[in-house]
Design a protein around this motif. Structure first.
Motif, PDB file in Angstrom:
ATOM      1  N   ALA A 197      -8.453 -22.501 -25.333  1.00 19.03           N
ATOM      2  CA  ALA A 197      -9.407 -22.878 -26.380  1.00 19.03           C
ATOM      3  C   ALA A 197     -10.177 -21.672 -26.914  1.00 19.03           C
ATOM      4  O   ALA A 197     -10.545 -20.757 -26.174  1.00 19.03           O
ATOM      5  N   SER A 198     -10.419 -21.685 -28.218  1.00 16.32           N
ATOM      6  CA  SER A 198     -11.124 -20.594 -28.886  1.00 16.32           C
ATOM      7  C   SER A 198     -12.633 -20.747 -28.731  1.00 16.32           C
ATOM      8  O   SER A 198     -13.176 -21.859 -28.797  1.00 16.32           O
ATOM      9  N   GLY A 199     -13.313 -19.631 -28.553  1.00 13.16           N
ATOM     10  CA  GLY A 199     -14.762 -19.631 -28.403  1.00 13.16           C
ATOM     11  C   GLY A 199     -15.487 -19.492 -29.720  1.00 13.16           C
ATOM     12  O   GLY A 199     -14.911 -19.636 -30.800  1.00 13.16           O
ATOM     13  N   ASP A 200     -16.784 -19.224 -29.636  1.00 14.69           N
ATOM     14  CA  ASP A 200     -17.644 -19.020 -30.794  1.00 14.69           C
ATOM     15  C   ASP A 200     -17.665 -20.247 -31.709  1.00 14.69           C
ATOM     16  O   ASP A 200     -17.702 -20.127 -32.931  1.00 14.69           O
ATOM     17  N   CYS A 201     -17.647 -21.444 -31.111  1.00 11.18           N
ATOM     18  CA  CYS A 201     -17.678 -22.680 -31.897  1.00 11.18           C
ATOM     19  C   CYS A 201     -19.089 -22.956 -32.410  1.00 11.18           C
ATOM     20  O   CYS A 201     -20.087 -22.680 -31.735  1.00 11.18           O
ATOM     21  N   ASP A 202     -19.152 -23.516 -33.597  1.00 16.26           N
ATOM     22  CA  ASP A 202     -20.428 -23.989 -34.125  1.00 16.26           C
ATOM     23  C   ASP A 202     -20.819 -25.318 -33.480  1.00 16.26           C
ATOM     24  O   ASP A 202     -22.012 -25.598 -33.295  1.00 16.26           O
ATOM     25  N   LEU A 203     -19.824 -26.120 -33.151  1.00 18.93           N
ATOM     26  CA  LEU A 203     -20.066 -27.451 -32.616  1.00 18.93           C
ATOM     27  C   LEU A 203     -18.920 -27.819 -31.679  1.00 18.93           C
ATOM     28  O   LEU A 203     -17.750 -27.558 -31.978  1.00 18.93           O
ATOM     29  N   VAL A 204     -19.268 -28.416 -30.534  1.00 18.29           N
ATOM     30  CA  VAL A 204     -18.265 -28.950 -29.617  1.00 18.29           C
ATOM     31  C   VAL A 204     -18.650 -30.391 -29.310  1.00 18.29           C
ATOM     32  O   VAL A 204     -19.811 -30.680 -28.983  1.00 18.29           O
ATOM     33  N   LEU A 205     -17.685 -31.291 -29.422  1.00 19.62           N
ATOM     34  CA  LEU A 205     -17.903 -32.685 -29.061  1.00 19.62           C
ATOM     35  C   LEU A 205     -17.174 -32.944 -27.753  1.00 19.62           C
ATOM     36  O   LEU A 205     -15.952 -32.742 -27.667  1.00 19.62           O
ATOM     37  N   HIS A 206     -17.931 -33.333 -26.726  1.00 22.35           N
ATOM     38  CA  HIS A 206     -17.352 -33.478 -25.394  1.00 22.35           C
ATOM     39  C   HIS A 206     -17.121 -34.944 -25.066  1.00 22.35           C
ATOM     40  O   HIS A 206     -18.040 -35.763 -25.116  1.00 22.35           O
ATOM     41  N   VAL A 207     -15.850 -35.261 -24.682  1.00 24.42           N
ATOM     42  CA  VAL A 207     -15.480 -36.650 -24.423  1.00 24.42           C
ATOM     43  C   VAL A 207     -14.587 -36.773 -23.188  1.00 24.42           C
ATOM     44  O   VAL A 207     -13.918 -37.782 -23.023  1.00 24.42           O
ATOM     45  N   SER A 208     -14.581 -35.788 -22.314  1.00 21.80           N
ATOM     46  CA  SER A 208     -13.654 -35.835 -21.181  1.00 21.80           C
ATOM     47  C   SER A 208     -14.223 -36.569 -19.974  1.00 21.80           C
ATOM     48  O   SER A 208     -13.482 -36.922 -19.059  1.00 21.80           O
ATOM     49  N   ALA A 209     -15.538 -36.786 -19.949  1.00 21.76           N
ATOM     50  CA  ALA A 209     -16.211 -37.455 -18.826  1.00 21.76           C
ATOM     51  C   ALA A 209     -15.988 -36.719 -17.510  1.00 21.76           C
ATOM     52  O   ALA A 209     -15.879 -37.328 -16.450  1.00 21.76           O
ATOM     53  N   THR A 210     -15.931 -35.390 -17.559  1.00 14.88           N
ATOM     54  CA  THR A 210     -15.804 -34.577 -16.354  1.00 14.88           C
ATOM     55  C   THR A 210     -16.807 -33.432 -16.413  1.00 14.88           C
ATOM     56  O   THR A 210     -17.158 -32.937 -17.495  1.00 14.88           O
ATOM     57  N   SER A 211     -17.260 -33.010 -15.237  1.00 11.77           N
ATOM     58  CA  SER A 211     -18.151 -31.850 -15.179  1.00 11.77           C
ATOM     59  C   SER A 211     -17.468 -30.606 -15.712  1.00 11.77           C
ATOM     60  O   SER A 211     -18.069 -29.798 -16.432  1.00 11.77           O
ATOM     61  N   GLY A 213     -15.139 -30.424 -17.953  1.00 18.32           N
ATOM     62  CA  GLY A 213     -15.066 -30.487 -19.411  1.00 18.32           C
ATOM     63  C   GLY A 213     -16.375 -30.126 -20.073  1.00 18.32           C
ATOM     64  O   GLY A 213     -16.401 -29.414 -21.084  1.00 18.32           O
ATOM     65  N   LEU A 214     -17.483 -30.596 -19.504  1.00 21.92           N
ATOM     66  CA  LEU A 214     -18.785 -30.261 -20.074  1.00 21.92           C
ATOM     67  C   LEU A 214     -19.076 -28.776 -19.916  1.00 21.92           C
ATOM     68  O   LEU A 214     -19.591 -28.124 -20.834  1.00 21.92           O
ATOM     69  N   GLN A 215     -18.731 -28.214 -18.750  1.00 22.65           N
ATOM     70  CA  GLN A 215     -18.937 -26.782 -18.536  1.00 22.65           C
ATOM     71  C   GLN A 215     -18.130 -25.968 -19.537  1.00 22.65           C
ATOM     72  O   GLN A 215     -18.646 -25.013 -20.135  1.00 22.65           O
ATOM     73  N   ARG A 216     -16.869 -26.360 -19.738  1.00 21.99           N
ATOM     74  CA  ARG A 216     -16.026 -25.620 -20.695  1.00 21.99           C
ATOM     75  C   ARG A 216     -16.558 -25.778 -22.124  1.00 21.99           C
ATOM     76  O   ARG A 216     -16.499 -24.826 -22.919  1.00 21.99           O
ATOM     77  N   SER A 217     -17.108 -26.933 -22.448  1.00 23.72           N
ATOM     78  CA  SER A 217     -17.684 -27.149 -23.774  1.00 23.72           C
ATOM     79  C   SER A 217     -18.812 -26.166 -24.045  1.00 23.72           C
ATOM     80  O   SER A 217     -18.911 -25.582 -25.129  1.00 23.72           O
ATOM     81  N   LEU A 218     -19.682 -25.962 -23.057  1.00 19.24           N
ATOM     82  CA  LEU A 218     -20.776 -25.005 -23.210  1.00 19.24           C
ATOM     83  C   LEU A 218     -20.243 -23.585 -23.378  1.00 19.24           C
ATOM     84  O   LEU A 218     -20.766 -22.798 -24.182  1.00 19.24           O
ATOM     85  N   GLU A 219     -19.192 -23.247 -22.627  1.00 22.00           N
ATOM     86  CA  GLU A 219     -18.613 -21.910 -22.714  1.00 22.00           C
ATOM     87  C   GLU A 219     -17.985 -21.636 -24.071  1.00 22.00           C
ATOM     88  O   GLU A 219     -17.912 -20.474 -24.504  1.00 22.00           O
ATOM     89  N   LEU A 220     -17.532 -22.682 -24.769  1.00 23.51           N
ATOM     90  CA  LEU A 220     -16.864 -22.503 -26.064  1.00 23.51           C
ATOM     91  C   LEU A 220     -17.845 -22.311 -27.216  1.00 23.51           C
ATOM     92  O   LEU A 220     -17.439 -21.919 -28.314  1.00 23.51           O
ATOM     93  N   LEU A 221     -19.128 -22.566 -26.989  1.00 21.35           N
ATOM     94  CA  LEU A 221     -20.103 -22.469 -28.068  1.00 21.35           C
ATOM     95  C   LEU A 221     -20.413 -21.026 -28.437  1.00 21.35           C
ATOM     96  O   LEU A 221     -20.460 -20.140 -27.587  1.00 21.35           O
ATOM     97  N   GLY A 222     -20.655 -20.822 -29.725  1.00 19.53           N
ATOM     98  CA  GLY A 222     -21.270 -19.586 -30.169  1.00 19.53           C
ATOM     99  C   GLY A 222     -22.777 -19.664 -29.931  1.00 19.53           C
ATOM    100  O   GLY A 222     -23.316 -20.709 -29.530  1.00 19.53           O
ATOM    101  N   ASP A 223     -23.475 -18.566 -30.155  1.00 18.93           N
ATOM    102  CA  ASP A 223     -24.922 -18.543 -29.955  1.00 18.93           C
ATOM    103  C   ASP A 223     -25.596 -19.642 -30.771  1.00 18.93           C
ATOM    104  O   ASP A 223     -25.281 -19.853 -31.953  1.00 18.93           O
ATOM    105  N   GLU A 224     -26.540 -20.337 -30.135  1.00 19.73           N
ATOM    106  CA  GLU A 224     -27.304 -21.426 -30.735  1.00 19.73           C
ATOM    107  C   GLU A 224     -26.428 -22.598 -31.165  1.00 19.73           C
ATOM    108  O   GLU A 224     -26.833 -23.423 -31.989  1.00 19.73           O
ATOM    109  N   GLY A 225     -25.224 -22.701 -30.591  1.00 19.34           N
ATOM    110  CA  GLY A 225     -24.361 -23.834 -30.870  1.00 19.34           C
ATOM    111  C   GLY A 225     -24.773 -25.070 -30.085  1.00 19.34           C
ATOM    112  O   GLY A 225     -25.639 -25.029 -29.214  1.00 19.34           O
TER     113      GLY A 225
END
Length: 321
Positions: A197-211, A213-225
């Motif tokens: 997965a590519s980083g520096d996202c403006d927005l990530v929508l998390h729907v995996s219902a796993t810890s 998945g949520l951790q990876r969602s945070l890692e994919l965000l750009g600053d202030e995402g």
């Protein structure tokens, strides 16, 4: 009149029960179901008895009978035809947030008329599409944004389908399952593993219902995402690392839940308005790729056991001979 309905009694065991129906009164309609669908995430939590007692009442389905963990009649994706009741409604195809049941009586205010060009198979997705619409209202993706959807289940796929119609710079559907990643191209996205997965996202929508998945969602965000969290974890504990650069990068996590219209639209839209947006979204034929089955109502107890054991498929249809 008699009706047949699916019940969870107790957690881990389902059965089809007979019940008596009273005739429809003023302002009511008798609906004969043609199809319903299993909302895999929430209904499997109910099947397993994984709904915490503290939130059981808040998570009641609109026409739920009984209480969690059971015995309980639970579900909310039903399509049918009005057979009796208010004359203006008789013969109309409708969607209703009703459990799996072959006939039921409800107020006509609980029914959503279906357009002729929307087939029953796709109309069962209206409840899930409404969840997806609310999530986009919460996340507010903008022209040219870089967006990821983490989790390619039923809700994640519907969210991806809506985002796939927007002018984004990048849209990735992130899931370790190759079958779910394969759906991405048909929904207007690129399917990738969590590692790809590519980083520096403006927005990530998390729907995996796993810890994870949520951790990876945070890692994919750009600053202030921002991560929009749609997952419902039930009684499971969620652990994420907020001690690294979470604060330094000013990251955000926002909860999104369909029972309330997003605060970004609530002043101008109500639940009925949001449902009509979902009806328009359901005309997208690409959504047919999410559907599996149908399975007859009498076989639904066995199907729930298979789904709980990890059987594939996103939206399993239930038929009513």
């Amino acid at each position: 009149m008699e009706a047949r309905a699916y019940w969870t009694v107790p957690p881990g065991h389902g059965e089809v029960r007979m019940e008596q129906l009273a005739p429809p009164g003023p302002g009511e309609a008798l609906v004969r179901a043609t199809l319903s669908a299993v909302s895999r995430g929430t209904e499997l939590l109910v099947h397993r008895g994984g709904v915490p007692e503290a939130v059981a009442e808040r998570m009641r389905a609109p026409f739920q009978v009984g209480g969690l963990p059971g015995p309980v009649k639970y579900g909310y994706l039903s399509v049918g035809v009005v057979e009796d009741g208010e004359p203006d409604w008789v013969g109309r195809r409708v969607f209703c947030l009703h459990p799996h049941q072959d006939r039921y009586v409800v107020p006509v205010t609980a029914l959503t008329p279906l357009p002729d060009d929307l087939p029953d198979r796709r109309a069962v997705l209206l409840g899930t599409l409404e969840t997806a619409v609310n999530a986009l209202w919460d996340g507010r993706p903008l022209y040219g944004d870089r967006v990821a959807v983490v989790g390619g289940g039923m809700v994640g796929a519907c969210v991806t389908a809506l985002l796939g119609r927007m002018p984004l710079t990048r849209l990735e559907l992130v899931d370790p399952d190759p079958e779910r990643r394969a759906l991405a191209a048909g929904l207007g996205a690129v399917g990738v593993t969590p590692e790809e997965a590519s980083g520096d996202c403006d927005l990530v929508l998390h729907v995996s219902a796993t810890s994870a998945g949520l951790q990876r969602s945070l890692e994919l965000l750009g600053d202030e995402g921002e991560v929009v969290e749609l997952s419902w974890y039930g009684d499971r504990t969620v652990a994420v690392d907020l001690g690294a650069d979470f604060h330094a990068r000013r990251l955000s996590v926002r909860a999104s839940q369909v029972s309330r219209v997003s605060p970004h639209r609530a002043a101008r839209r109500d639940h009925a308005d949001r449902r009509q947006v979902a009806v328009r979204a359901a005309t997208d034929e690409r959504l047919d790729a999410l559907l599996a089955g149908p399975t007859p109502l009498d076989e639904l107890p066995a199907l729930m056991d298979r789904l709980a054991d990890g059987a594939p498929g996103l939206c399993h249809l239930v038929s009513y001979p």
